[in-house]
Design a protein around this motif. Structure first.
Motif: not given
Length: 137
Positions: A89, A117, A133
């Motif tokens: 992330r 994310g 991600c």
């Protein structure tokens, strides 16, 4: 088979954009062909000799290619985005924040039901990105 996005840039900005992407995304500049180095059967206007006819940024899992738009202004990316998935992330959010500088956020980077994310943006060169991600939410 390997798919590779090929981007066209207006106003001779290909080299600047590709250098930016190599830096932000952790790639290495590969083949770079200046318009001035094209064979004579490909005439180039004198004011565009410094533009790039081809450029590559290489990554372990693929490449991103581009060129300056010699045929006139290139239309914005309608119906297409370049998707990049990062392992973490933090790496994804960092790339998102750097790519959006001078651009526009389409969807703020935030947790989603599928990822820790994800966000969407249009960068200062007019390229539309989806940054995510692999971390679970």
């Amino acid at each position: 088979m390997q798919l590779a996005p090929y981007l066209f840039f207006n106003d001779g900005l290909c080299r600047e954009a590709m250098d930016t992407y190599a830096d932000i995304l952790g790639g290495e500049l590969g083949m770079v062909v200046a318009a001035a180095d094209m064979p004579p059967e490909f005439p180039i206007d004198e004011d565009k000799k410094s533009w790039l006819a081809h450029c590559e940024v290489n990554f372990p899992d693929g490449k991103l290619m581009g060129s300056d738009s010699f045929a006139g202004p290139s239309e914005p990316m309608a119906g297409a985005n370049v998707m990049v998935d990062f392992e973490s992330r933090d790496a994804a959010e960092s790339a998102f924040n750097r790519l959006v500088e001078g651009g526009e956020t389409t969807m703020p980077f935030a947790p989603t039901f599928w990822s820790a994310g994800f966000g969407m943006l249009t960068d200062r060169y007019g390229v539309r990105w989806m940054i995510g991600c692999e971390e679970a939410p």
